[in-house]
Scaffold this motif. Structure first.
Motif, PDB file in Angstrom:
ATOM      1  N   THR A  58     -19.675  16.406  33.364  1.00 17.57           N
ATOM      2  CA  THR A  58     -20.928  16.143  32.874  1.00 17.57           C
ATOM      3  C   THR A  58     -22.099  17.336  33.195  1.00 17.57           C
ATOM      4  O   THR A  58     -21.768  17.871  34.535  1.00 17.57           O
ATOM      5  N   VAL A  59     -22.651  18.089  32.501  1.00 18.44           N
ATOM      6  CA  VAL A  59     -23.228  19.192  32.643  1.00 18.44           C
ATOM      7  C   VAL A  59     -24.297  18.991  33.480  1.00 18.44           C
ATOM      8  O   VAL A  59     -24.600  19.974  34.504  1.00 18.44           O
ATOM      9  N   VAL A  60     -25.125  18.091  33.198  1.00 13.92           N
ATOM     10  CA  VAL A  60     -26.469  18.093  33.889  1.00 13.92           C
ATOM     11  C   VAL A  60     -26.371  17.527  35.157  1.00 13.92           C
ATOM     12  O   VAL A  60     -26.887  18.080  36.336  1.00 13.92           O
ATOM     13  N   GLY A  87     -24.622  22.541  21.079  1.00 14.18           N
ATOM     14  CA  GLY A  87     -23.640  23.634  21.348  1.00 14.18           C
ATOM     15  C   GLY A  87     -22.309  23.273  21.060  1.00 14.18           C
ATOM     16  O   GLY A  87     -22.033  22.675  19.919  1.00 14.18           O
ATOM     17  N   PRO A  88     -21.112  23.519  21.866  1.00 17.66           N
ATOM     18  CA  PRO A  88     -19.860  23.170  21.812  1.00 17.66           C
ATOM     19  C   PRO A  88     -19.583  21.808  21.943  1.00 17.66           C
ATOM     20  O   PRO A  88     -18.134  21.332  21.407  1.00 17.66           O
ATOM     21  N   ARG A  89     -20.452  20.760  22.137  1.00 17.88           N
ATOM     22  CA  ARG A  89     -20.150  19.432  22.570  1.00 17.88           C
ATOM     23  C   ARG A  89     -20.707  18.601  21.565  1.00 17.88           C
ATOM     24  O   ARG A  89     -21.649  18.589  20.752  1.00 17.88           O
ATOM     25  N   THR A  90     -19.720  17.606  21.451  1.00 19.81           N
ATOM     26  CA  THR A  90     -20.255  16.486  20.439  1.00 19.81           C
ATOM     27  C   THR A  90     -20.539  15.115  21.434  1.00 19.81           C
ATOM     28  O   THR A  90     -19.878  14.885  22.428  1.00 19.81           O
ATOM     29  N   TRP A 121     -24.374   6.195  25.884  1.00 14.86           N
ATOM     30  CA  TRP A 121     -24.100   7.557  25.301  1.00 14.86           C
ATOM     31  C   TRP A 121     -23.736   8.627  26.504  1.00 14.86           C
ATOM     32  O   TRP A 121     -23.292   7.866  27.597  1.00 14.86           O
ATOM     33  N   GLY A 122     -23.804   9.720  26.597  1.00 11.03           N
ATOM     34  CA  GLY A 122     -23.494  10.726  27.804  1.00 11.03           C
ATOM     35  C   GLY A 122     -22.106  10.697  28.059  1.00 11.03           C
ATOM     36  O   GLY A 122     -21.324  10.327  27.134  1.00 11.03           O
ATOM     37  N   ARG A 159     -18.728   9.436  26.010  1.00 11.88           N
ATOM     38  CA  ARG A 159     -17.380  10.169  25.615  1.00 11.88           C
ATOM     39  C   ARG A 159     -16.163   9.390  26.266  1.00 11.88           C
ATOM     40  O   ARG A 159     -14.963   9.373  25.555  1.00 11.88           O
ATOM     41  N   ILE A 160     -16.236   8.814  27.469  1.00 13.00           N
ATOM     42  CA  ILE A 160     -15.317   7.769  27.993  1.00 13.00           C
ATOM     43  C   ILE A 160     -14.862   6.795  26.872  1.00 13.00           C
ATOM     44  O   ILE A 160     -13.730   6.685  26.760  1.00 13.00           O
ATOM     45  N   VAL A 161     -15.892   6.117  26.454  1.00  5.71           N
ATOM     46  CA  VAL A 161     -15.527   4.890  25.511  1.00  5.71           C
ATOM     47  C   VAL A 161     -14.852   5.576  23.989  1.00  5.71           C
ATOM     48  O   VAL A 161     -13.848   4.914  23.635  1.00  5.71           O
TER      49      VAL A 161
END
Length: 209
Positions: free
Chosen positions: A115-117, A166-169, A181-182, A186-188
């Protein structure tokens, strides 16, 4: 889904997920790019309910400083006393929602998510609850609500939308009034790829019958 199919699905997941003993290898692959990341673990609690396989989520308390009100999975930071990421996920699930560790059969690990944030490297631990979740008690300072969502609903393409940042979906799953979300999205998404693979194997087996 009949009991026989549930057991076959569980065995399929065990064959596809990484064993808990490989957690350090999985983490190292991502930690090499994010050496300052804090480590966390979350539990994906799966159980059968009315012929469906459900996944248990939490809605975080609105009083929390980080991710307040968001939909997530039981879990949190890995503590020094946690011998494995699986034990960390089980401990957090017990503390947050009162899920007894002995009710959980650990099936394996998904690839970690960064997680970026919040700068967390999250290890998703998939667990099956053969007897269901039982009576749960929420830690109200952290958890406002429990959600039991069928995998069939999560796999419905109508509830999924994506954004490129950016590079992330970024994956958004709109389930009724809730949005997943978040990092949880991604895990789901990663887990639903396994569900889709399972469905393809089942469809191919039926063609051969």
């Amino acid at each position: 889904m009949k009991r026989k199919e549930v057991l076959a699905f569980v065995q399929f997941l065990q064959s596809k997920l990484a064993p808990v003993a490989h957690s350090d290898l999985l983490i190292d692959r991502v930690e090499g790019r994010q050496p300052q990341a804090r480590k966390a673990a979350v539990l994906l609690p799966l159980f059968e309910r009315e012929g469906e396989i459900d996944l248990l989520f939490i809605r975080r308390a609105s009083s929390l400083r980080a991710h307040s009100g968001e939909i997530g999975l039981p879990g949190g930071s890995i503590e020094p006393d946690d011998e494995t990421v699986a034990l960390a996920a089980l401990r957090e699930a017990w503390e947050e929602i009162g899920l007894l560790p002995e009710r959980v059969e650990i099936l394996g690990l998904q690839s970690p998510v960064f997680t970026v944030v919040s700068n967390f490297l999250i290890s998703p631990v998939v667990g099956f609850l053969p007897e269901g979740p039982g009576a749960l008690t929420l830690q109200q300072s952290e958890v406002a609500e429990l959600l039991q969502i069928p995998l069939s609903a999560l796999a419905d393409p109508a509830i999924l939308r994506t954004e490129r940042r950016g590079p992330r979906t970024i994956y958004f799953y709109d389930y009724g009034p809730y949005c997943i979300w978040g990092a949880t999205g991604r895990i789901v998404h990663d887990f639903l790829l396994l569900v889709a693979e399972w469905q393809r194997t089942q469809a191919a087996a039926q063609l051969l019958d």
